[in-house]
Design a protein around this motif. Structure first.
Motif, PDB file in Angstrom:
ATOM      1  N   GLU A  91      -4.294  -4.838  -3.735  1.00  0.00           N
ATOM      2  CA  GLU A  91      -4.898  -3.583  -4.202  1.00  0.00           C
ATOM      3  C   GLU A  91      -3.886  -2.604  -4.806  1.00  0.00           C
ATOM      4  OE1 GLU A  91      -5.827  -4.994  -1.282  1.00  0.00           O
ATOM      5  OE2 GLU A  91      -7.712  -5.734  -2.091  1.00  0.00           O
ATOM      6  N   ASP A  92      -2.742  -2.426  -4.150  1.00  0.00           N
ATOM      7  CA  ASP A  92      -1.812  -1.402  -4.619  1.00  0.00           C
ATOM      8  C   ASP A  92      -0.539  -1.968  -5.235  1.00  0.00           C
ATOM      9  OD1 ASP A  92      -3.203   1.108  -3.540  1.00  0.00           O
ATOM     10  OD2 ASP A  92      -3.151  -0.231  -1.806  1.00  0.00           O
ATOM     11  N   HIS A 128      -1.573  -2.232 -12.611  1.00  0.00           N
ATOM     12  CA  HIS A 128      -1.768  -3.282 -11.610  1.00  0.00           C
ATOM     13  C   HIS A 128      -2.017  -4.624 -12.301  1.00  0.00           C
ATOM     14  CE1 HIS A 128      -1.688  -0.250  -8.538  1.00  0.00           C
ATOM     15  NE2 HIS A 128      -2.593   0.440  -9.176  1.00  0.00           N
ATOM     16  N   ARG A 186       0.837  -1.205   0.000  1.00  0.00           N
ATOM     17  CA  ARG A 186       0.000   0.000   0.000  1.00  0.00           C
ATOM     18  C   ARG A 186       0.871   1.254   0.000  1.00  0.00           C
ATOM     19  NH1 ARG A 186      -4.702   1.658   4.346  1.00  0.00           N
ATOM     20  NH2 ARG A 186      -5.297   3.567   3.268  1.00  0.00           N
TER      21      ARG A 186
END
Lengths: 490, 269
Positions: free
Chosen positions: B28-29, B98, A273
Motif C-alpha cells: 500500500e505505501d 507507487h 507504511r
C-alpha cells in the motif's frame, strides 16, 4: 580522525602496541589502508579501548612490507589479506598469505601502487589442505546453491557424517563497493551505503552518515537522532524475525518457519507504511533525515501486536523438543575463540561477551534510552537464537519509549564536508559492529571509504564451529550465525 | 507436532487473495519509480540529473552540446528508487509514486518515450508455462535486498506455490533463470554454467536494477553492468529491490497471464 584518539607511529612498533592492547583488555577492530597522496600508503588500525571511551587509532606508513599482526590478533588476518589484494602491500610473516577478495588474474585496483613493492602472496585463492587419505571425501558446494541463497562456495572434507575440515570461499560477490564511493558527494555516498548490504540498509547508512558528521563536526537535531533509533530498531526486528523463521526451516519445523516469515512480512509492511520502503531506505542523510516522519498512533499499536505475536511464537519454539534438540550444543563457539577471531553482535553475546556499541559507545539517542542487552554464555546455536529472540523484545521496548518521548523539531541540519576531513562512524547493526571510516577529498567529495562489516567478522569465526562436527548440523549451525555474504564480500 | 498443527489451524488464512481478487498486494505505501511529467519541466533545468546516482536521468544535449528544453532522458532500467530526483525537482515534473510493476519484455520499454511502441507479445512457447513454472535463481553479486524479497515470495502472505510457480534447486528442472546482481567478474562463469545446464526452451529474467543495468555497483574493477551481453534476457524488472508483488506481477507477465503495465517508460493504470 574525528571520533577517535589518534597516534602516529612507525609500523615497526605496531606489534608491541598490539600486544599491549591485548594485555590491557582492549580489542583490535580492523586495519585498513588508504592513499593520502598518489603512490603513498598509510595503514590505520582501529581498536576498542579496554574501558568505555573513544576508539583508539594508530596511523603508520609502511616502508616496503608491513609486519603482520595476525599472530597476535587472528581477527586481523583477513583485513591484512584484503589490503594485499587491493593495494598490493605485503605483510611480513603472515600465517596465510593467500588472496582473499580478488580472483588471481586481477591486479591491485587501487591507484598508485608500486608494482616493484615486494608482494609476498601466493596466487592460490583457496588455501585447501592437501590430503593423502582416500577415505576422506571432498565436497565442493556452490557458488550456486540450492533455494534462493546468496552465492558462496563451501568445501567440505568429510568421512561419512563427520566433517574434518571446512573452507568457505565468500568473495564471488565482491563488487568493489568501497572503491565505488570514491568521488561521490556525501549524499550519494549514503545511497551507496544503503546498498552495501540490503538487509542492513539502515545500519550501513547510519554508520556512514555518522562518519561524515564526525568529519564535518556537525550536530544532528534531536528529533532526527530519536527517529534514527526508531529506524535502526525496526531493521533489527525484521532481520531477527527472518532469522528465527529461517532457523526453523533448517530444523524442519515447517509451521514454525511459516510463522517466522509471516511475522517478518508484517514487520516489513510496517516499515513500508512508516517510510515508503520495506528496507527503510531513503531517509538517512548526513545532518539528519531527508524528511520528517510522522509515526502515527497506529505504529505503537502495530508494534505491540507484533511483540505479542512474537512472544507467543518464541514460546512455541521453546516448547518444540525436535527444534531444541537440533540447537542445543550445536555449533559451539567458545568465548576465547569468539574473542580471538573477532566474533561480533549476537554471535559474541551468545558466547558470553557482553559488548554492544549502542550501550558502550552510544550514538544517535541511545544514551538517553534504557537498553537491555541480552547475553548468554553457552555459545551454541540455541544461545544464538535465544539472544536474538530476546533482542526483538528489547528493540520493541526501546521503540515504544521513542514513540512516547519523541519531541517536535527540525530533522535536518546543514552538514558540509571540507577537503582533508576524516571521521569514524559506527553502528550496532542486527549482525554486530559496523564501522565506516571516511576520508574527504577535493571539493568535499569522498576520497576513501572503508567498511568494517559484521558478517566479514563472523564469517571468519564461523568455520571454527564447523570443523569436527557433522554434516547434519551444518545448515542449522550456519543459520544460527545469521550471516550475509553481501556484507562480507562488499 | 500437535502443538504446531493446533497453532496453524487457529491462525486462519494468512494468504492474500491478490492477484486473483482484490487489491491487497501488501504494498500500500511502498514508493515506486518516480513518475515523469515532461510538460512540467522548466526550460534548461536538469536538477534531477545532477543528483541521480546511476545516470537513470541524464541531460539531453542538442547537437551543439547545450541542454535542450525539457531536456532530460529517463531510463527506469537504471533507477535505484532513491527518490533524490523527486526531492530535487523544483516543479513536480518528477514526483514520488507507487508505480512498481515495471516488468517488461523489451529493455527499451523502460526508457521514457514520447511515442511508446505497442506491447510486445510473449515469445513463442512462453505461454506453455502458464500453469506450471519452475525457477532457478542465481545471485550474481546482489546486495541481498533482492534475495530478501525473493525469499518473501514463499512466506504465507504471498504463497507463490498457489500460482503454480516453484523454485527448484537444479537448473536441469528449471524453465526460467532468475538473476539478481550486477554480474561480478567472479560470478560470470558460474552464472553462464547454470544457464548452459538448463534444458531448452529456457528463459531468463533480470530481477532488480543491478541485473538490468548494473545499478549502483556497475563498472569498477569487480563488476559488470547487468545481464545484457552476458545472457539473452526475456524479462526485465528494475527496482531496488523490486517488492514481492512486483516480482509476482513480472512472473505473471512472463507467463502471459497478466498484461505488461509499462510501455515506453509509462506505467499504465
Amino acid at each position: 580522525m574525528n571520533g577517535t584518539e589518534a597516534t602516529i607511529v612507525s609500523c615497526a612498533e605496531m606489534r608491541e602496541i598490539a600486544r599491549d592492547l591485548f594485555a590491557g583488555g582492549g580489542r583490535m577492530q580492523m586495519v585498513y589502508a588508504w592513499q593520502p597522496e598518489p603512490g603513498a600508503i598509510e595503514l590505520r588500525y582501529v581498536a576498542s579501548p579496554p574501558e568505555a571511551g573513544r576508539f583508539l587509532l594508530w596511523r603508520c606508513r609502511p616502508e616496503g612490507e608491513a609486519p603482520s599482526l595476525a599472530a597476535i590478533w587472528p581477527s586481523l588476518g583477513w583485513y591484512e589479506r584484503e589490503i594485499m589484494d587491493l593495494f598490493g602491500l605485503g605483510f611480513r610473516d603472515h600465517p596465510e598469505p593467500n588472496r582473499l577478495v580478488l580472483a588471481e588474474d586481477i591486479p591491485p585496483p587501487f591507484d598508485g601502487h608500486d608494482p616493484t613493492r615486494a608482494l609476498r602472496m601466493t596466487d592460490i585463492p583457496r588455501p585447501l589442505p592437501e590430503l593423502d587419505a582416500p577415505e576422506v571425501q571432498t565436497l565442493p558446494f556452490g557458488p550456486v546453491r540450492a533455494d534462493v541463497l546468496e552465492s558462496a562456495e563451501f568445501t567440505f572434507f568429510y568421512i561419512g557424517e563427520q566433517i574434518l575440515h571446512y573452507h568457505p570461499h565468500l568473495f564471488f560477490k565482491h563488487r568493489g563497493m568501497e572503491a565505488r564511493f570514491a568521488g561521490l558527494t556525501p549524499t550519494l555516498g549514503t545511497i551507496m551505503a544503503e546498498r552495501v548490504s540490503g538487509v542492513g540498509s539502515v545500519a550501513h547508512a547510519l554508520a556512514f552518515c555518522q562518519a561524515i558528521e564526525a568529519a564535518a563536526s556537525c550536530t544532528v537535531p534531536k528529533r532526527a537522532l530519536w527517529l534514527r533509533v526508531l529506524l535502526a530498531e525496526l531493521e533489527r526486528v525484521y532481520n531477527h524475525l527472518h532469522y528465527l523463521g529461517h532457523l526453523a526451516n533448517t530444523t524442519s519445523l515447517k509451521v514454525g518457519e511459516a510463522q517466522g516469515k509471516l511475522l517478518e512480512e508484517q514487520a516489513k509492511q510496517i516499515n513500508a507504511r512508516l517510510t515508503g520502503s520495506r528496507f527503510l531506505r531513503g531517509l538517512l542523510i548526513p545532518g539528519g533525515l531527508r524528511r520528517d516522519l510522522a509515526p502515527g498512533d497506529w505504529l505503537s499499536g502495530a508494534l505491540e501486536s507484533l511483540r505479542a505475536e512474537t512472544a507467543r511464537y518464541v514460546d512455541l519454539l521453546e516448547r518444540s523438543d525436535s527444534h531444541l534438540d537440533r540447537l542445543i550444543t550445536t555449533g559451539m563457539l567458545r568465548r576465547n575463540v569468539a574473542l580471538d577471531q573477532g566474533a561480533t553482535g549476537p554471535v559474541q553475546r551468545a558466547s558470553g561477551i557482553d559488548r554492544d556499541l549502542r550501550r558502550d559507545h552510544p550514538y544517535a539517542a541511545y544514551a538517553e534510552l534504557p537498553l537491555i542487552v541480552p547475553v548468554r554464555s553457552e555459545g551454541d546455536a540455541y544461545a544464538r537464537a535465544g539472544v536474538r529472540a530476546a533482542e526483538i523484545d528489547a528493540s520493541i521496548a526501546v521503540m515504544q519509549r521513542v514513540l512516547l518521548l519523541l519531541e517536535d523539531g527540525p530533522v535536518r541540519a546543514d552538514c558540509t564536508t571540507t577537503p582533508g576531513a576524516e571521521g569514524l562512524g559506527w553502528a550496532e547493526s542486527p549482525r554486530g559492529t559496523l564501522f565506516y571510516a571516511v576520508h574527504v577529498g577535493a571539493g568535499g567529495r569522498l576520497a576513501r571509504v572503508k567498511i568494517k562489516s559484521p558478517s566479514f567478522s563472523n564469517w571468519r569465526v564461523f568455520p571454527f564451529t564447523v570443523h569436527e562436527t557433522n554434516m547434519m548440523d551444518y545448515a542449522i549451525n550456519e543459520a544460527s550465525f545469521g550471516l550475509t555474504v553481501a556484507g562480507c564480500a562488499r | 507436532m500437535a502443538l504446531w498443527t493446533f497453532f496453524g489451524l487457529t491462525q486462519g488464512k494468512a494468504t492474500t487473495p491478490w492477484p486473483r481478487r482484490g487489491e491487497a498486494d501488501g504494498q500500500e505505501d511502498v514508493l515506486g519509480m518516480p513518475r515523469y511529467a515532461p510538460d512540467q519541466c522548466r526550460d534548461g533545468c536538469a536538477d534531477c540529473a545532477a543528483v541521480c546516482p546511476t545516470e537513470a536521468i541524464a541531460p539531453r544535449a542538442d547537437a551543439a552540446g547545450g541542454i535542450v528544453p525539457s531536456g532530460i532522458t529517463v531510463d527506469y532500467g537504471r533507477c535505484v528508487v532513491c527518490q533524490l530526483c523527486t526531492e530535487a525537482c523544483p516543479t513536480g515534473a518528477l514526483s514520488p509514486s507507487h508505480d512498481w510493476a515495471f516488468g517488461v519484455r523489451r529493455r527499451e520499454d523502460l526508457v521514457w518515450s514520447e511515442t511508446p511502441a505497442p506491447e510486445a507479445a510473449p515469445a513463442p512457447g512462453q505461454r506453455a508455462f502458464r500453469r506450471s513454472l519452475h525457477i532457478r535463481h542465481v545471485d550474481a553479486g546482489s546486495c541481498n535486498g533482492c534475495e530478501s524479497e525473493l525469499q518473501a515470495l514463499n512466506n504465507p502472505f504471498y504463497n507463490l506455490h498457489r500460482l503454480g510457480i516453484f523454485f527448484t534447486p537444479s537448473p536441469r528442472f528449471a524453465d526460467l533463470l532468475l538473476v539478481t546482481g550486477p554480474v561480478t567478474h567472479a560470478m560470470r562463469a558460474p552464472l553462464r554454467a547454470t544457464w548452459e545446464a538448463m534444458a531448452e526452451p529456457r528463459w531468463v529474467m533480470a530481477i532488480g536494477t543491478c541485473a538490468v543495468s548494473g545499478g549502483i555497483a556497475a563498472g569498477g574493477y569487480a563488476c559488470g553492468t547487468g545481464l545484457d551481453g552476458v545472457l539473452p534476457v526475456d524479462l526485465y524488472l528494475p527496482g531496488c529491490p523490486p517488492n514481492p508483488a512486483a516480482i509476482i506481477a513480472a512472473l505473471l507477465t512472463f507467463q502471459g497471464r497478466a498484461p505488461q503495465r509499462v510501455q515506453g517508460g509509462r506505467h499504465g493504470e
